[in-house]
Design an enzyme around this catalytic site. Structure first.
Site, short mmCIF file in Angstrom:
data_model
loop_
_atom_site.label_atom_id
_atom_site.label_comp_id
_atom_site.label_asym_id
_atom_site.label_seq_id
_atom_site.Cartn_x
_atom_site.Cartn_y
_atom_site.Cartn_z
N SER A 51 0.83 -1.21 0.00
CA SER A 51 0.00 0.00 0.00
C SER A 51 0.86 1.26 0.00
CB SER A 51 -0.91 0.01 1.23
OG SER A 51 -1.64 -1.19 1.32
N1 SAH Z 1 -0.65 -4.82 4.20
C1 SAH Z 1 0.13 -4.81 2.97
C2 SAH Z 1 -0.75 -4.68 1.76
C3 SAH Z 1 -1.02 -5.98 1.15
S1 SAH Z 1 -2.04 -5.96 -0.28
C4 SAH Z 1 1.17 -3.74 3.05
O1 SAH Z 1 1.79 -3.63 4.06
O2 SAH Z 1 1.40 -3.03 2.11
C5 SAH Z 1 -3.46 -6.81 0.35
C6 SAH Z 1 -3.29 -8.26 0.63
O3 SAH Z 1 -4.56 -8.76 1.02
C7 SAH Z 1 -2.84 -9.14 -0.54
O4 SAH Z 1 -1.63 -9.75 -0.21
C8 SAH Z 1 -3.96 -10.17 -0.68
O5 SAH Z 1 -3.52 -11.47 -1.00
C9 SAH Z 1 -4.58 -10.12 0.71
N2 SAH Z 1 -5.95 -10.64 0.83
C10 SAH Z 1 -7.00 -10.48 -0.01
N3 SAH Z 1 -8.09 -11.13 0.47
C11 SAH Z 1 -7.72 -11.70 1.65
C12 SAH Z 1 -8.37 -12.53 2.62
N4 SAH Z 1 -9.65 -12.92 2.49
N5 SAH Z 1 -7.66 -12.93 3.70
C13 SAH Z 1 -6.36 -12.58 3.86
N6 SAH Z 1 -5.68 -11.83 2.98
C14 SAH Z 1 -6.35 -11.39 1.89
#
Ligand code: SAH
Length: 207
Positions: A51
């Site tokens: 993000s």
């Molecule tokens: N928190 C991260 C952003 C990750 S992007 C950062 O520090 O930048 C969002 C993530 O959510 C992705 O890796 C995706 O695989 C995950 N995601 C989507 N649906 C999900 C679910 N139902 N349970 C767990 N993770 C999920």
């Protein structure tokens, strides 16, 4: 990066300090290292993104402004969507315990490797479907979703503590996403819809 965040409206000194203490460069591919401190989302593999720093800061500021967190500090937090683990590392500096769940095994493992050198004893990485929350860590003072669906799963509201706050991107019928804040009090739940955001989709099941 910190100067840009402050100019962009991040006012909380503790959030700026926490963001300053975690090197975002360690969470992105070496080929993208020169963009690590820019205010952009970047690919982290598996079709997912880290993000934008301004969005990470904004969501954490919202969690810290929850009624319970203002009086007692931020207790246990659930992050849905660990990705590369960056936000979990920042949260670890501000919350008592961080439970972060990821549905893609490859990213769960990458986050584990990224976080290992930081030795954050209060971060618990879970591989599973975050749409179900993570009941074993509940109730949470804060729930933060890094992926957006059409609605907030019922499990998240159930696992939110009284005085706690949930911050999640939610899409409307046209598909545009906004940040939603849900507060739980002894009277029930109140929700507000804030600015528009762009997160990867929340998906069910594991992969
Ligand atoms: N928190 C991260 C952003 C990750 S992007 C950062 O520090 O930048 C969002 C993530 O959510 C992705 O890796 C995706 O695989 C995950 N995601 C989507 N649906 C999900 C679910 N139902 N349970 C767990 N993770 C999920």
């Amino acid at each position: 990066m910190l100067r840009r965040l402050a100019l962009g409206g991040v006012t909380s000194a503790c959030v700026l300090q926490a963001m300053g203490s975690v090197d975002r460069r360690q969470f992105v591919d070496s080929g993208l290292g020169n963009q690590a401190y820019e205010d952009t989302s970047l690919p982290i593999g598996f079709g997912q993104t880290i993000s934008k720093p301004s969005v990470v800061a904004r969501m954490i500021e919202l969690l810290l402004a929850a009624p319970g967190a203002r009086t007692q500090g931020l207790g246990r937090v659930l992050e849905v969507g660990t990705g590369c683990g960056y936000q979990a590392a920042v949260l670890a500096r501000l919350a008592r315990e961080v439970y972060s769940i990821e549905r893609l095994r490859g990213l769960h493992e990458r986050a584990r490797a990224n976080l290992r050198p930081l030795r954050l004893a209060n971060v618990h990485l879970i591989f599973g479907d975050g749409m179900l929350g993570f009941a074993r860590g509940a109730p949470y003072a804060g729930i933060l979703a890094a992926a957006g669906g059409a609605a907030v799963p019922a499990a998240w509201c159930e696992q939110l503590a009284v005085g706690g706050r949930l911050v999640a991107p939610v899409s409307d019928a046209s598909g545009s996403q906004s940040l939603m804040v849900i507060d739980r009090s002894t009277q029930g739940f109140t929700q507000s819809v804030l600015e528009s955001v762009h997160f990867v989709p929340l998906k069910s099941g594991i992969g």
